[in-house]
Motif scaffolding. Structure first.
Motif, PDB file in Angstrom:
ATOM      1  N   TRP A 261       0.833  -1.212   0.000  1.00  0.00           N
ATOM      2  CA  TRP A 261       0.000   0.000   0.000  1.00  0.00           C
ATOM      3  C   TRP A 261       0.865   1.259   0.000  1.00  0.00           C
ATOM      4  CZ3 TRP A 261      -1.281   4.469   2.592  1.00  0.00           C
ATOM      5  CH2 TRP A 261      -2.555   5.000   2.384  1.00  0.00           C
TER       6      TRP A 261
ATOM      7  N   ARG B 278      -3.392  -0.574  -2.744  1.00  0.00           N
ATOM      8  CA  ARG B 278      -2.645   0.494  -3.417  1.00  0.00           C
ATOM      9  C   ARG B 278      -3.390   1.026  -4.641  1.00  0.00           C
ATOM     10  NH1 ARG B 278       1.620   0.211  -7.347  1.00  0.00           N
ATOM     11  NH2 ARG B 278       2.926   2.098  -7.303  1.00  0.00           N
TER      12      ARG B 278
ATOM     13  N   ARG C 157      -6.084   3.330  -3.582  1.00  0.00           N
ATOM     14  CA  ARG C 157      -5.503   4.591  -3.106  1.00  0.00           C
ATOM     15  C   ARG C 157      -5.175   5.512  -4.278  1.00  0.00           C
ATOM     16  NH1 ARG C 157      -0.347   6.069  -3.051  1.00  0.00           N
ATOM     17  NH2 ARG C 157       0.599   3.992  -3.034  1.00  0.00           N
TER      18      ARG C 157
END
Length: 329
Positions: free
Chosen positions: A142, A249, A252
């Protein structure tokens, strides 16, 4: 005598995903073979399309192409949509198991519809979820590409929001360069300085993206889910867009395309109104709280998915009754 060429089909029951290949020349033969393969009684049996539940009649049978997927329904059973079935199967499992992720990948590899591939892609992305962990040590993937000073997801998301809000202040400050009148420019600079101090006092409103904050100060759930609030001129998102940037990730990164959109527009309306007001009055007479709320707070900001972000003019105006401080009589 001309012999009818058999048609090839894939058939399954309504409660078992296993499919069988059959070659038949009529609906009657299809039902007979289907009941034998699936070991069910032929009483009250119907055949329907796997895709959307359309019941197959004798006439409809003649027009079906080879390799059509079919469902054999015993008496009393029904079938609405094959994709709905698969999703229900997927959602019925533990979302954190590899089995679930592999099932979604298998569905995606066999799916040809662009719309359904998009849905499955989104589903797969959200299945690969690690939102329950917070630290860099627990979810190194992440944090790829993120400065090492950030040790937790919440800390980075807070910084992310602060950066957006500080960007708005930078735009307000940038207007100073184009103000030609010296007196107005001086008063405008004072207002910018006061707005900066006020923003600093509330930590640049970074709490909006921080899931560890109290509900009053954040735009997400405790788990980190954000919901699109819809375009500036609607009360809610008609598409039910949602995202959890804390999950993985990819999410995000995708979240960076979501906008904190000004309902009353910053560049077209709020800043020009502020400049115009300072042409008539001093900075001390301006209702600083009103402009602060319009520029930097949820009172005039909506979190929207890029699809719901309307870039055309909003044609909304500042409230003339709130631009200046009220003079006490």
């Amino acid at each position: 005598m001309h012999k009818t060429k058999p048609k090839l089909f894939k058939i399954r029951s309504a409660n078992n995903a296993k499919k069988y290949g059959v070659a038949v020349v009529s609906l009657k033969e299809l039902i007979k073979k289907g009941c034998h393969l699936l070991k069910v009684s032929s009483i009250g049996v119907q055949i329907c399309l796997y895709e959307d539940g359309t019941v197959v009649t004798e006439d409809y049978f003649l027009n079906l192409p080879d390799n059509t997927e079919l469902v054999l329904l015993s008496e009393g059973e029904s079938w609405n949509d094959g994709f709905v079935y698969e999703i229900n199967q997927v959602l019925g499992w533990d979302r954190h198991t590899e089995l679930l992720i592999n099932a979604a990948r298998t569905l995606l590899s066999d799916e040809h519809s662009p719309k359904r591939r998009k849905i499955l892609g989104d589903l797969l992305r959200n299945l690969k979820d690690s939102s329950e962990v917070e630290s860099r040590a627990e979810d190194k993937d992440w944090f790829k590409g993120i400065d090492v000073r950030f040790k937790t997801k919440s800390a980075y998301m807070k910084y992310n929001c602060e950066s957006r809000i500080r960007g708005y202040l930078k735009e307000v400050d940038g207007q100073t360069k184009v103000i030609s009148n010296a007196k107005t420019k001086t008063e405008y600079k004072k207002v910018v300085e006061m707005l900066a101090e006020k923003l600093k006092a509330v930590r640049n409103n970074g709490t909006y993206f921080d899931r560890s904050e109290k509900d009053l100060h954040k735009l997400c759930t405790e788990e980190g889910w954000f919901s699109c609030q819809g375009a500036f001129d609607v009360n809610e998102c008609p598409f039910l867009h949602s995202i959890n940037p804390y999950g993985n990730r990819e999410s995000r990164i995708l979240f960076s395309t979501w906008n904190l959109d000004h309902v009353i527009e910053k560049k077209r309306t709020v800043i020009p109104t502020l400049v115009e007001a300072l042409q008539k009055k001093k900075s001390s007479e301006i209702n600083l709280d009103y402009f602060f709320k319009l520029l930097f707070t949820r009172e005039n900001l909506k979190l929207v998915h890029i699809v719901c972000h309307k870039k055309g003019a909003h044609e909304l105006h500042c409230d003339p009754r709130k631009i200046y401080k009220r003079v006490k009589k």
